[in-house]
Write a protein that holds these residues in place. Structure first.
Motif, mmCIF file in Angstrom:
data_model
loop_
_atom_site.group_PDB
_atom_site.id
_atom_site.type_symbol
_atom_site.label_atom_id
_atom_site.label_comp_id
_atom_site.label_asym_id
_atom_site.label_seq_id
_atom_site.Cartn_x
_atom_site.Cartn_y
_atom_site.Cartn_z
ATOM 1 N N LYS A 2 47.368 73.342 77.841
ATOM 2 C CA LYS A 2 47.957 72.010 78.038
ATOM 3 C C LYS A 2 49.034 72.047 79.127
ATOM 4 O O LYS A 2 49.097 71.163 79.991
ATOM 5 N N THR A 3 49.850 73.124 79.083
ATOM 6 C CA THR A 3 50.911 73.259 80.083
ATOM 7 C C THR A 3 50.319 73.353 81.483
ATOM 8 O O THR A 3 50.794 72.716 82.424
ATOM 9 N N LEU A 4 49.245 74.166 81.574
ATOM 10 C CA LEU A 4 48.596 74.352 82.864
ATOM 11 C C LEU A 4 48.111 73.013 83.413
ATOM 12 O O LEU A 4 48.297 72.694 84.593
ATOM 13 N N TYR A 5 47.525 72.241 82.513
ATOM 14 C CA TYR A 5 46.996 70.930 82.901
ATOM 15 C C TYR A 5 48.121 70.038 83.432
ATOM 16 O O TYR A 5 47.993 69.416 84.490
ATOM 17 N N ILE A 6 49.244 70.059 82.704
ATOM 18 C CA ILE A 6 50.376 69.218 83.122
ATOM 19 C C ILE A 6 50.883 69.651 84.487
ATOM 20 O O ILE A 6 51.122 68.824 85.380
ATOM 21 N N ILE A 7 50.999 70.974 84.672
ATOM 22 C CA ILE A 7 51.496 71.490 85.954
ATOM 23 C C ILE A 7 50.555 71.087 87.082
ATOM 24 O O ILE A 7 50.971 70.619 88.154
ATOM 25 N N LEU A 8 49.246 71.219 86.804
ATOM 26 C CA LEU A 8 48.253 70.889 87.826
ATOM 27 C C LEU A 8 48.358 69.421 88.236
ATOM 28 O O LEU A 8 48.382 69.094 89.426
#
Ligand code: SF4
Ligand code: SF4
Lengths: 333, 198
Positions: A2-8
Protein backbone atom coordinates in the motif's frame (compact mmCIF):
# COMPACT_ATOMS: atom_id res chain seq x y z
CA UNK A 1 2.38 -2.75 -0.95
CA UNK A 2 0.00 0.00 0.00
CA UNK A 3 2.85 2.36 0.89
CA UNK A 4 4.54 1.65 -2.42
CA UNK A 5 1.33 2.43 -4.25
CA UNK A 6 0.94 5.73 -2.41
CA UNK A 7 4.54 6.71 -3.13
CA UNK A 8 4.13 5.82 -6.80
CA UNK A 9 0.96 7.86 -7.16
CA UNK A 10 2.48 10.82 -5.35
CA UNK A 11 5.57 10.71 -7.58
CA UNK A 12 3.45 10.54 -10.70
CA UNK A 13 1.30 13.43 -9.53
CA UNK A 14 4.38 15.45 -8.69
CA UNK A 15 5.93 14.84 -12.09
CA UNK A 16 2.80 15.90 -13.95
CA UNK A 17 2.35 18.92 -11.71
CA UNK A 18 6.03 19.81 -12.18
CA UNK A 19 5.85 19.58 -15.96
CA UNK A 20 2.77 21.75 -16.19
CA UNK A 21 4.25 24.23 -13.75
CA UNK A 22 7.47 24.57 -15.76
CA UNK A 23 5.49 25.20 -18.91
CA UNK A 24 3.57 27.89 -17.08
CA UNK A 25 6.74 29.52 -15.82
CA UNK A 26 8.29 29.50 -19.29
CA UNK A 27 5.26 31.16 -20.79
CA UNK A 28 4.95 33.59 -17.88
CA UNK A 29 8.28 35.07 -18.97
CA UNK A 30 6.89 35.33 -22.48
CA UNK A 31 3.67 36.91 -21.22
CA UNK A 32 5.66 39.36 -19.16
CA UNK A 33 7.65 40.56 -22.15
CA UNK A 34 4.57 40.77 -24.32
CA UNK A 35 2.43 42.62 -21.78
CA UNK A 36 5.14 45.09 -20.79
CA UNK A 37 5.99 45.55 -24.46
CA UNK A 38 2.45 46.39 -25.42
CA UNK A 39 2.07 48.69 -22.43
CA UNK A 40 5.06 50.59 -23.78
CA UNK A 41 3.64 50.48 -27.31
CA UNK A 42 6.26 47.96 -28.38
CA UNK A 43 5.65 44.46 -29.71
CA UNK A 44 7.77 42.30 -27.44
CA UNK A 45 9.35 39.12 -28.82
CA UNK A 46 8.29 38.57 -32.43
CA UNK A 47 11.03 36.68 -34.24
CA UNK A 48 11.25 33.12 -32.87
CA UNK A 49 8.15 31.31 -34.06
CA UNK A 50 4.83 33.00 -34.88
CA UNK A 51 4.55 36.10 -32.70
CA UNK A 52 7.64 34.93 -30.84
CA UNK A 53 5.81 32.00 -29.31
CA UNK A 54 8.91 29.81 -29.22
CA UNK A 55 10.99 32.46 -27.48
CA UNK A 56 10.88 30.81 -24.01
CA UNK A 57 12.22 27.58 -25.49
CA UNK A 58 15.04 29.43 -27.22
CA UNK A 59 15.81 31.15 -23.92
CA UNK A 60 15.97 27.87 -22.05
CA UNK A 61 18.32 26.38 -24.64
CA UNK A 62 20.50 29.46 -24.47
CA UNK A 63 20.68 29.47 -20.68
CA UNK A 64 21.52 25.78 -20.50
CA UNK A 65 24.43 26.09 -22.91
CA UNK A 66 25.88 29.24 -21.38
CA UNK A 67 29.14 28.98 -19.52
CA UNK A 68 28.61 28.51 -15.80
CA UNK A 69 31.00 31.01 -14.27
CA UNK A 70 31.98 30.72 -10.61
CA UNK A 71 34.09 33.71 -9.55
CA UNK A 72 37.35 32.93 -7.71
CA UNK A 73 36.61 34.71 -4.48
CA UNK A 74 33.15 33.33 -3.80
CA UNK A 75 32.32 30.88 -1.05
CA UNK A 76 31.93 28.00 -3.45
CA UNK A 77 29.78 25.56 -1.51
CA UNK A 78 27.19 28.13 -0.46
CA UNK A 79 27.34 29.79 -3.86
CA UNK A 80 26.35 26.50 -5.45
CA UNK A 81 23.64 25.67 -2.94
CA UNK A 82 21.89 29.05 -2.80
CA UNK A 83 19.90 28.85 -6.06
CA UNK A 84 18.85 25.32 -5.20
CA UNK A 85 17.44 26.49 -1.87
CA UNK A 86 15.46 29.22 -3.57
CA UNK A 87 14.16 26.87 -6.20
CA UNK A 88 13.27 23.97 -3.95
CA UNK A 89 11.51 26.27 -1.51
CA UNK A 90 9.49 27.77 -4.34
CA UNK A 91 8.65 24.33 -5.73
CA UNK A 92 7.70 22.73 -2.42
CA UNK A 93 4.93 25.25 -1.81
CA UNK A 94 3.00 23.75 -4.69
CA UNK A 95 2.73 20.41 -2.93
CA UNK A 96 -0.25 21.60 -0.91
CA UNK A 97 -1.93 23.89 -3.41
CA UNK A 98 -5.16 22.37 -4.70
CA UNK A 99 -5.99 23.24 -8.28
CA UNK A 100 -9.40 21.58 -8.37
CA UNK A 101 -11.64 19.57 -6.10
CA UNK A 102 -9.30 16.87 -4.69
CA UNK A 103 -6.60 17.68 -7.22
CA UNK A 104 -3.76 18.15 -4.80
CA UNK A 105 -0.55 16.28 -4.06
CA UNK A 106 -0.71 16.55 -0.26
CA UNK A 107 -3.96 17.55 1.39
CA UNK A 108 -2.63 18.56 4.81
CA UNK A 109 -4.45 20.36 7.56
CA UNK A 110 -1.92 23.15 8.06
CA UNK A 111 -1.62 23.90 4.35
CA UNK A 112 -1.73 27.65 4.71
CA UNK A 113 0.93 27.74 7.44
CA UNK A 114 3.07 25.39 5.38
CA UNK A 115 2.93 27.65 2.33
CA UNK A 116 3.82 30.76 4.29
CA UNK A 117 6.60 28.98 6.13
CA UNK A 118 8.18 27.45 3.04
CA UNK A 119 7.88 30.70 1.10
CA UNK A 120 9.91 32.29 3.91
CA UNK A 121 12.70 29.73 3.42
CA UNK A 122 13.22 31.05 -0.11
CA UNK A 123 14.73 34.12 1.51
CA UNK A 124 17.65 31.99 2.70
CA UNK A 125 18.59 31.32 -0.89
CA UNK A 126 18.71 35.05 -1.49
CA UNK A 127 20.69 35.83 1.65
CA UNK A 128 23.15 32.97 1.01
CA UNK A 129 23.72 34.02 -2.57
CA UNK A 130 24.35 37.62 -1.53
CA UNK A 131 26.71 36.59 1.23
CA UNK A 132 28.69 34.02 -0.69
CA UNK A 133 29.07 36.14 -3.84
CA UNK A 134 31.59 38.39 -2.09
CA UNK A 135 30.34 41.37 -4.06
CA UNK A 136 28.94 44.57 -2.64
CA UNK A 137 26.00 44.69 -5.03
CA UNK A 138 24.93 41.18 -4.24
CA UNK A 139 25.44 41.76 -0.53
CA UNK A 140 23.37 44.94 -0.48
CA UNK A 141 20.66 43.20 -2.46
CA UNK A 142 20.50 40.33 -0.04
CA UNK A 143 20.48 42.62 3.00
CA UNK A 144 17.60 44.53 1.55
CA UNK A 145 15.85 41.33 0.76
CA UNK A 146 16.20 40.11 4.32
CA UNK A 147 14.80 43.30 5.81
CA UNK A 148 12.00 43.41 3.27
CA UNK A 149 11.01 39.81 3.85
CA UNK A 150 10.86 40.24 7.60
CA UNK A 151 8.59 43.25 7.38
CA UNK A 152 6.32 41.94 4.68
CA UNK A 153 6.02 38.38 5.84
CA UNK A 154 4.33 39.73 8.96
CA UNK A 155 1.79 41.68 6.93
CA UNK A 156 1.25 38.70 4.64
CA UNK A 157 0.55 36.39 7.52
CA UNK A 158 -1.72 38.84 9.31
CA UNK A 159 -3.73 39.53 6.18
CA UNK A 160 -4.55 35.84 5.95
CA UNK A 161 -5.72 35.63 9.56
CA UNK A 162 -9.04 37.17 8.52
CA UNK A 163 -9.51 34.38 6.02
CA UNK A 164 -8.57 31.76 8.58
CA UNK A 165 -11.09 33.21 11.03
CA UNK A 166 -13.85 33.05 8.49
CA UNK A 167 -12.99 29.59 7.19
CA UNK A 168 -12.12 28.21 10.63
CA UNK A 169 -9.44 26.07 9.04
CA UNK A 170 -5.85 26.07 7.78
CA UNK A 171 -6.62 23.49 5.16
CA UNK A 172 -6.63 25.09 1.72
CA UNK A 173 -9.34 22.79 0.33
CA UNK A 174 -11.44 23.51 3.40
CA UNK A 175 -11.01 27.26 2.88
CA UNK A 176 -12.30 26.96 -0.67
CA UNK A 177 -15.25 24.80 0.35
CA UNK A 178 -16.17 27.25 3.09
CA UNK A 179 -16.36 30.09 0.58
CA UNK A 180 -18.90 28.15 -1.43
CA UNK A 181 -21.27 28.23 1.54
CA UNK A 182 -21.75 31.97 1.24
CA UNK A 183 -24.01 33.28 -1.49
CA UNK A 184 -21.25 35.58 -2.84
CA UNK A 185 -18.81 32.67 -2.90
CA UNK A 186 -15.59 34.62 -2.36
CA UNK A 187 -13.88 35.98 0.72
CA UNK A 188 -12.82 38.90 -1.45
CA UNK A 189 -15.86 40.95 -0.44
CA UNK A 190 -15.89 40.67 3.36
CA UNK A 191 -12.08 40.58 3.40
CA UNK A 192 -11.39 43.43 0.99
CA UNK A 193 -8.93 45.06 3.40
CA UNK A 194 -7.19 41.76 3.91
CA UNK A 195 -7.03 41.27 0.15
CA UNK A 196 -5.48 44.69 -0.36
CA UNK A 197 -2.84 44.02 2.28
CA UNK A 198 -2.23 40.58 0.79
CA UNK A 199 -1.69 41.94 -2.72
CA UNK A 200 0.79 44.57 -1.59
CA UNK A 201 2.63 42.12 0.66
CA UNK A 202 2.66 39.54 -2.12
CA UNK A 203 4.40 41.98 -4.46
CA UNK A 204 7.05 42.64 -1.84
CA UNK A 205 7.36 38.98 -0.93
CA UNK A 206 8.10 37.95 -4.50
CA UNK A 207 10.47 40.89 -5.06
CA UNK A 208 8.43 42.25 -7.90
CA UNK A 209 8.03 45.86 -8.88
CA UNK A 210 7.24 48.28 -7.29
CA UNK A 211 9.08 46.57 -4.43
CA UNK A 212 11.93 44.90 -6.30
CA UNK A 213 14.62 46.54 -4.19
CA UNK A 214 16.72 43.37 -3.75
CA UNK A 215 17.37 43.33 -7.47
CA UNK A 216 16.84 47.00 -8.41
CA UNK A 217 18.47 46.98 -11.85
CA UNK A 218 19.22 50.68 -11.87
CA UNK A 219 21.25 50.73 -8.66
CA UNK A 220 22.33 47.18 -7.85
CA UNK A 221 22.54 45.84 -11.43
CA UNK A 222 20.70 42.64 -10.54
CA UNK A 223 21.10 42.59 -6.79
CA UNK A 224 21.68 39.27 -5.14
CA UNK A 225 22.24 37.20 -8.30
CA UNK A 226 24.60 39.59 -10.03
CA UNK A 227 27.49 37.10 -9.89
CA UNK A 228 25.49 34.19 -11.26
CA UNK A 229 25.38 33.08 -14.85
CA UNK A 230 24.02 30.35 -17.05
CA UNK A 231 21.88 27.67 -15.48
CA UNK A 232 22.32 28.88 -11.89
CA UNK A 233 21.06 32.28 -12.86
CA UNK A 234 18.05 30.72 -14.48
CA UNK A 235 17.29 28.78 -11.29
CA UNK A 236 16.84 32.09 -9.48
CA UNK A 237 14.71 33.29 -12.30
CA UNK A 238 12.63 30.16 -12.10
CA UNK A 239 12.23 30.57 -8.35
CA UNK A 240 11.01 34.11 -8.80
CA UNK A 241 8.34 33.12 -11.27
CA UNK A 242 7.35 30.08 -9.23
CA UNK A 243 6.90 32.37 -6.24
CA UNK A 244 4.67 34.56 -8.38
CA UNK A 245 2.53 31.58 -9.29
CA UNK A 246 2.47 30.38 -5.70
CA UNK A 247 1.28 33.75 -4.41
CA UNK A 248 -1.27 34.04 -7.21
CA UNK A 249 -2.59 30.60 -6.36
CA UNK A 250 -2.77 31.53 -2.69
CA UNK A 251 -4.68 34.71 -3.48
CA UNK A 252 -7.03 32.70 -5.69
CA UNK A 253 -7.67 30.09 -3.03
CA UNK A 254 -7.97 32.40 -0.04
CA UNK A 255 -9.83 35.32 -1.57
CA UNK A 256 -11.28 34.37 -4.94
CA UNK A 257 -12.84 31.05 -4.08
CA UNK A 258 -10.34 28.79 -5.83
CA UNK A 259 -11.97 26.54 -8.43
CA UNK A 260 -15.53 27.50 -7.47
CA UNK A 261 -17.54 30.42 -8.72
CA UNK A 262 -20.12 32.31 -6.67
CA UNK A 263 -23.36 30.33 -6.22
CA UNK A 264 -25.37 33.39 -7.29
CA UNK A 265 -23.71 33.27 -10.68
CA UNK A 266 -24.51 29.59 -11.09
CA UNK A 267 -28.12 30.29 -10.10
CA UNK A 268 -28.34 33.08 -12.65
CA UNK A 269 -26.55 31.17 -15.41
CA UNK A 270 -26.72 27.40 -14.77
CA UNK A 271 -24.44 26.71 -17.77
CA UNK A 272 -21.48 28.03 -15.79
CA UNK A 273 -21.85 25.11 -13.38
CA UNK A 274 -20.65 22.69 -16.07
CA UNK A 275 -17.33 24.44 -16.67
CA UNK A 276 -14.58 22.37 -15.03
CA UNK A 277 -13.19 23.93 -11.85
CA UNK A 278 -9.62 23.95 -13.14
CA UNK A 279 -10.65 26.50 -15.76
CA UNK A 280 -11.88 28.94 -13.13
CA UNK A 281 -8.81 28.32 -11.04
CA UNK A 282 -6.43 28.99 -13.91
CA UNK A 283 -8.35 32.07 -15.01
CA UNK A 284 -8.08 33.53 -11.55
CA UNK A 285 -4.39 32.70 -11.32
CA UNK A 286 -3.75 34.23 -14.73
CA UNK A 287 -5.53 37.36 -13.62
CA UNK A 288 -3.17 37.68 -10.68
CA UNK A 289 -0.15 37.05 -12.87
CA UNK A 290 -1.43 39.74 -15.18
CA UNK A 291 -1.79 41.99 -12.14
CA UNK A 292 1.89 41.45 -11.36
CA UNK A 293 2.88 42.42 -14.89
CA UNK A 294 0.42 45.27 -15.08
CA UNK A 295 1.73 46.81 -11.87
CA UNK A 296 5.26 46.36 -13.12
CA UNK A 297 4.39 48.24 -16.28
CA UNK A 298 2.78 51.06 -14.31
CA UNK A 299 4.51 51.85 -11.05
CA UNK A 300 8.02 53.12 -10.40
CA UNK A 301 10.14 51.54 -7.68
CA UNK A 302 9.64 52.74 -4.11
CA UNK A 303 12.50 54.15 -2.12
CA UNK A 304 13.81 51.87 0.60
CA UNK A 305 12.54 53.89 3.57
CA UNK A 306 9.16 54.27 1.86
CA UNK A 307 9.03 50.53 1.48
CA UNK A 308 9.67 50.02 5.17
CA UNK A 309 7.21 52.76 6.12
CA UNK A 310 4.45 51.19 4.03
CA UNK A 311 5.13 47.81 5.55
CA UNK A 312 5.21 48.74 9.21
CA UNK A 313 3.06 51.86 9.35
CA UNK A 314 0.31 51.06 6.90
CA UNK A 315 -0.01 47.39 6.08
CA UNK A 316 0.45 45.85 9.53
CA UNK A 317 -2.00 48.23 11.29
CA UNK A 318 -4.47 47.68 8.46
CA UNK A 319 -4.14 43.93 8.76
CA UNK A 320 -4.60 44.09 12.55
CA UNK A 321 -7.66 46.31 12.12
CA UNK A 322 -9.04 43.78 9.69
CA UNK A 323 -8.55 40.97 12.17
CA UNK A 324 -10.39 42.91 14.89
CA UNK A 325 -13.32 43.75 12.60
CA UNK A 326 -13.56 40.18 11.34
CA UNK A 327 -13.48 38.78 14.86
CA UNK A 328 -16.23 41.13 16.02
CA UNK A 329 -18.46 40.15 13.10
CA UNK A 330 -17.67 36.51 13.60
CA UNK A 331 -18.53 36.68 17.28
CA UNK A 332 -21.83 38.53 17.03
CA UNK A 333 -23.24 37.21 13.77
CA UNK B 1 -10.21 69.99 -1.20
CA UNK B 2 -8.73 68.58 1.97
CA UNK B 3 -11.30 65.78 2.08
CA UNK B 4 -10.63 65.04 -1.53
CA UNK B 5 -6.94 64.63 -0.88
CA UNK B 6 -7.66 62.23 1.95
CA UNK B 7 -9.98 60.19 -0.25
CA UNK B 8 -7.35 60.19 -2.98
CA UNK B 9 -4.83 58.87 -0.52
CA UNK B 10 -6.99 56.15 0.99
CA UNK B 11 -8.38 54.74 -2.25
CA UNK B 12 -5.10 55.18 -4.17
CA UNK B 13 -6.84 57.13 -6.91
CA UNK B 14 -3.58 58.13 -8.54
CA UNK B 15 -2.39 54.55 -8.78
CA UNK B 16 -5.67 53.43 -10.31
CA UNK B 17 -5.49 56.26 -12.82
CA UNK B 18 -2.02 55.07 -13.77
CA UNK B 19 -3.24 51.50 -14.06
CA UNK B 20 -6.03 52.51 -16.41
CA UNK B 21 -3.64 54.52 -18.52
CA UNK B 22 -1.36 51.54 -18.98
CA UNK B 23 -4.35 49.31 -19.65
CA UNK B 24 -5.44 51.64 -22.41
CA UNK B 25 -1.95 51.59 -23.87
CA UNK B 26 -1.98 47.79 -23.74
CA UNK B 27 -4.80 47.76 -26.26
CA UNK B 28 -3.59 50.52 -28.54
CA UNK B 29 -1.54 49.93 -31.63
CA UNK B 30 2.21 49.44 -31.09
CA UNK B 31 4.51 51.84 -32.89
CA UNK B 32 7.26 49.30 -33.52
CA UNK B 33 8.56 49.01 -37.08
CA UNK B 34 10.04 45.56 -37.53
CA UNK B 35 13.13 46.86 -39.16
CA UNK B 36 14.69 44.25 -41.38
CA UNK B 37 11.24 43.21 -42.63
CA UNK B 38 9.49 46.54 -42.63
CA UNK B 39 11.12 49.82 -43.48
CA UNK B 40 10.30 53.34 -42.59
CA UNK B 41 9.65 55.70 -45.47
CA UNK B 42 12.68 57.89 -46.10
CA UNK B 43 11.90 61.57 -46.35
CA UNK B 44 13.59 64.05 -48.71
CA UNK B 45 16.60 65.58 -47.06
CA UNK B 46 17.68 62.34 -45.39
CA UNK B 47 21.43 62.34 -44.91
CA UNK B 48 23.05 58.96 -45.37
CA UNK B 49 26.13 57.50 -47.01
CA UNK B 50 28.33 59.90 -48.96
CA UNK B 51 28.67 59.66 -52.71
CA UNK B 52 30.27 61.58 -55.52
CA UNK B 53 27.78 62.08 -58.29
CA UNK B 54 28.86 60.33 -61.46
CA UNK B 55 28.27 62.68 -64.31
CA UNK B 56 25.90 60.90 -66.68
CA UNK B 57 27.68 62.44 -69.69
CA UNK B 58 31.38 62.03 -68.89
CA UNK B 59 31.10 59.00 -66.61
CA UNK B 60 33.44 60.60 -64.08
CA UNK B 61 32.92 62.68 -60.95
CA UNK B 62 31.98 66.32 -61.27
CA UNK B 63 34.37 67.67 -58.66
CA UNK B 64 36.58 70.55 -59.81
CA UNK B 65 38.89 70.53 -56.82
CA UNK B 66 37.89 73.92 -55.40
CA UNK B 67 38.44 72.80 -51.79
CA UNK B 68 35.29 74.45 -50.49
CA UNK B 69 33.95 71.26 -48.93
CA UNK B 70 37.26 70.65 -47.11
CA UNK B 71 37.13 74.17 -45.77
CA UNK B 72 33.55 74.06 -44.60
CA UNK B 73 33.60 70.61 -43.06
CA UNK B 74 33.32 71.06 -39.29
CA UNK B 75 34.92 67.74 -38.48
CA UNK B 76 37.68 68.09 -41.09
CA UNK B 77 37.12 64.69 -42.58
CA UNK B 78 37.46 65.46 -46.29
CA UNK B 79 40.90 65.11 -47.87
CA UNK B 80 41.52 66.09 -51.49
CA UNK B 81 44.61 65.39 -53.61
CA UNK B 82 44.78 67.40 -56.77
CA UNK B 83 47.19 68.12 -59.59
CA UNK B 84 47.42 71.21 -61.69
CA UNK B 85 47.86 70.86 -65.44
CA UNK B 86 48.14 73.89 -67.76
CA UNK B 87 44.55 74.99 -67.62
CA UNK B 88 42.73 72.41 -65.56
CA UNK B 89 42.68 71.10 -62.03
CA UNK B 90 42.64 67.31 -61.83
CA UNK B 91 41.37 65.68 -58.67
CA UNK B 92 43.50 62.58 -58.24
CA UNK B 93 41.97 61.44 -55.00
CA UNK B 94 39.07 62.45 -52.86
CA UNK B 95 38.66 60.89 -49.41
CA UNK B 96 35.84 61.20 -46.91
CA UNK B 97 36.29 59.64 -43.50
CA UNK B 98 32.70 58.63 -42.82
CA UNK B 99 33.54 57.42 -39.35
CA UNK B 100 34.23 61.00 -38.33
CA UNK B 101 31.51 62.70 -40.35
CA UNK B 102 28.65 64.29 -38.44
CA UNK B 103 26.29 64.34 -41.43
CA UNK B 104 25.72 68.07 -41.41
CA UNK B 105 25.62 68.17 -45.22
CA UNK B 106 27.59 71.42 -45.25
CA UNK B 107 29.85 69.92 -47.89
CA UNK B 108 26.84 69.25 -50.10
CA UNK B 109 25.57 72.78 -49.63
CA UNK B 110 28.97 74.36 -50.26
CA UNK B 111 29.89 72.52 -53.44
CA UNK B 112 29.42 74.91 -56.36
CA UNK B 113 28.96 72.18 -58.95
CA UNK B 114 26.77 69.84 -56.91
CA UNK B 115 29.35 67.08 -57.10
CA UNK B 116 28.68 65.69 -53.63
CA UNK B 117 25.61 64.09 -52.20
CA UNK B 118 24.55 62.39 -49.00
CA UNK B 119 22.47 59.53 -50.34
CA UNK B 120 19.46 57.93 -48.73
CA UNK B 121 21.48 54.78 -48.14
CA UNK B 122 22.01 54.08 -44.44
CA UNK B 123 22.92 50.40 -44.28
CA UNK B 124 26.67 50.52 -44.68
CA UNK B 125 27.96 49.38 -41.33
CA UNK B 126 31.19 47.44 -41.52
CA UNK B 127 33.48 45.36 -39.35
CA UNK B 128 36.49 47.41 -40.34
CA UNK B 129 37.01 51.07 -39.64
CA UNK B 130 39.23 51.18 -42.70
CA UNK B 131 36.24 50.40 -44.91
CA UNK B 132 34.42 53.50 -43.71
CA UNK B 133 37.09 55.76 -45.16
CA UNK B 134 35.78 56.21 -48.67
CA UNK B 135 38.17 57.13 -51.47
CA UNK B 136 37.14 58.58 -54.78
CA UNK B 137 36.58 55.24 -56.43
CA UNK B 138 34.47 54.04 -53.54
CA UNK B 139 32.50 57.27 -53.45
CA UNK B 140 31.65 56.97 -57.12
CA UNK B 141 30.72 53.36 -56.54
CA UNK B 142 28.45 54.47 -53.69
CA UNK B 143 26.66 56.67 -56.15
CA UNK B 144 26.25 53.83 -58.64
CA UNK B 145 24.86 51.62 -55.93
CA UNK B 146 22.46 54.28 -54.84
CA UNK B 147 21.45 55.14 -58.40
CA UNK B 148 20.77 51.54 -59.29
CA UNK B 149 18.24 51.39 -56.44
CA UNK B 150 16.67 54.78 -57.06
CA UNK B 151 13.11 54.20 -58.30
CA UNK B 152 12.69 57.42 -60.34
CA UNK B 153 14.36 58.59 -63.51
CA UNK B 154 15.83 61.78 -62.13
CA UNK B 155 17.38 62.72 -58.82
CA UNK B 156 17.66 66.01 -57.01
CA UNK B 157 19.14 66.53 -53.59
CA UNK B 158 17.51 69.03 -51.28
CA UNK B 159 20.83 70.44 -50.11
CA UNK B 160 22.13 71.21 -53.58
CA UNK B 161 20.24 74.46 -53.28
CA UNK B 162 20.83 75.47 -49.68
CA UNK B 163 17.55 76.30 -48.00
CA UNK B 164 17.47 79.63 -46.14
CA UNK B 165 19.91 81.40 -48.48
CA UNK B 166 18.68 83.82 -51.07
CA UNK B 167 18.91 82.22 -54.55
CA UNK B 168 20.69 85.27 -55.95
CA UNK B 169 23.65 84.44 -53.74
CA UNK B 170 24.01 80.88 -54.99
CA UNK B 171 26.72 80.22 -57.59
CA UNK B 172 25.38 80.18 -61.10
CA UNK B 173 25.91 76.45 -61.49
CA UNK B 174 23.86 75.86 -58.39
CA UNK B 175 21.06 78.10 -59.54
CA UNK B 176 20.90 76.27 -62.85
CA UNK B 177 21.14 72.84 -61.29
CA UNK B 178 18.48 70.58 -62.75
CA UNK B 179 17.48 67.20 -61.44
CA UNK B 180 20.08 64.88 -62.88
CA UNK B 181 19.05 61.95 -65.03
CA UNK B 182 19.78 58.61 -63.47
CA UNK B 183 21.93 56.32 -65.53
CA UNK B 184 22.21 52.84 -64.17
CA UNK B 185 25.64 51.40 -64.81
CA UNK B 186 25.25 47.78 -65.65
CA UNK B 187 28.97 47.12 -65.87
CA UNK B 188 29.40 48.43 -62.32
CA UNK B 189 26.75 46.05 -61.09
CA UNK B 190 28.68 43.19 -62.64
CA UNK B 191 31.78 44.32 -60.86
CA UNK B 192 29.86 44.35 -57.62
CA UNK B 193 28.66 40.81 -58.05
CA UNK B 194 32.26 39.83 -58.78
CA UNK B 195 33.23 41.34 -55.50
CA UNK B 196 30.55 39.57 -53.56
CA UNK B 197 31.40 36.24 -55.11
CA UNK B 198 35.01 36.73 -54.20
S1 SF4 C 1 28.47 66.12 -43.92
FE1 SF4 C 1 29.48 67.66 -42.67
S2 SF4 C 1 30.95 66.52 -41.45
FE2 SF4 C 1 30.28 65.15 -43.06
S3 SF4 C 1 31.83 65.39 -44.66
FE3 SF4 C 1 30.17 66.84 -45.12
S4 SF4 C 1 30.77 68.75 -44.14
FE4 SF4 C 1 32.04 67.13 -43.24
S1 SF4 D 1 33.21 71.73 -53.03
FE1 SF4 D 1 32.55 70.34 -54.64
S2 SF4 D 1 33.84 70.86 -56.36
FE2 SF4 D 1 34.79 71.81 -54.56
S3 SF4 D 1 36.26 70.27 -53.91
FE3 SF4 D 1 34.41 69.88 -52.77
S4 SF4 D 1 33.30 68.35 -54.00
FE4 SF4 D 1 34.90 69.23 -55.30
Amino acid sequence: MKTLYIILVATLKTLIYFGILMLHVAYATYAERKVIGHIQLRLGPMVVGPHGLLQPIADVVKLIFKEDIIPIKVDKAIFRIAPLISLSAALSTFAVIPVNKNWVIADINVGLLYVIGIAGIGTYGIIFSGWSSNSKYAFLGSLRSAAQMISYEVALGLSLVGVILMAESFNLTEIVNKQGEYWYGMFLFPQIIGYFVFVVAMLAETNRLPFDLPEAETELVAGYFVEYSGIRFSLFYLAEYLAMFCMSALATICFWGGWTIPPVLIKALPVLGFVPGIVWFLLKVYFHIFLFLWLRGTLPRYRYDQLMAIGWKVLIPLALFNIVITSIFKYYL
Amino acid sequence: MKLREIINKIFLIEIFKGLFLTLRMLFSKPVTIQYPFQRRKIYPGFRGRHALVRDPFTGDGKCIGCMRCTTVCPSRCIYIKREKTENKMIVTDYVIDASRCIFCAYCVEACPVCALVLTEDFEYSDYMRKNLIFNKEQLLKNWDEFASKWPHDVYFNKFWQPPGIDPSRWPKTKREQKPIPIKRFIEIKKEESDESSR
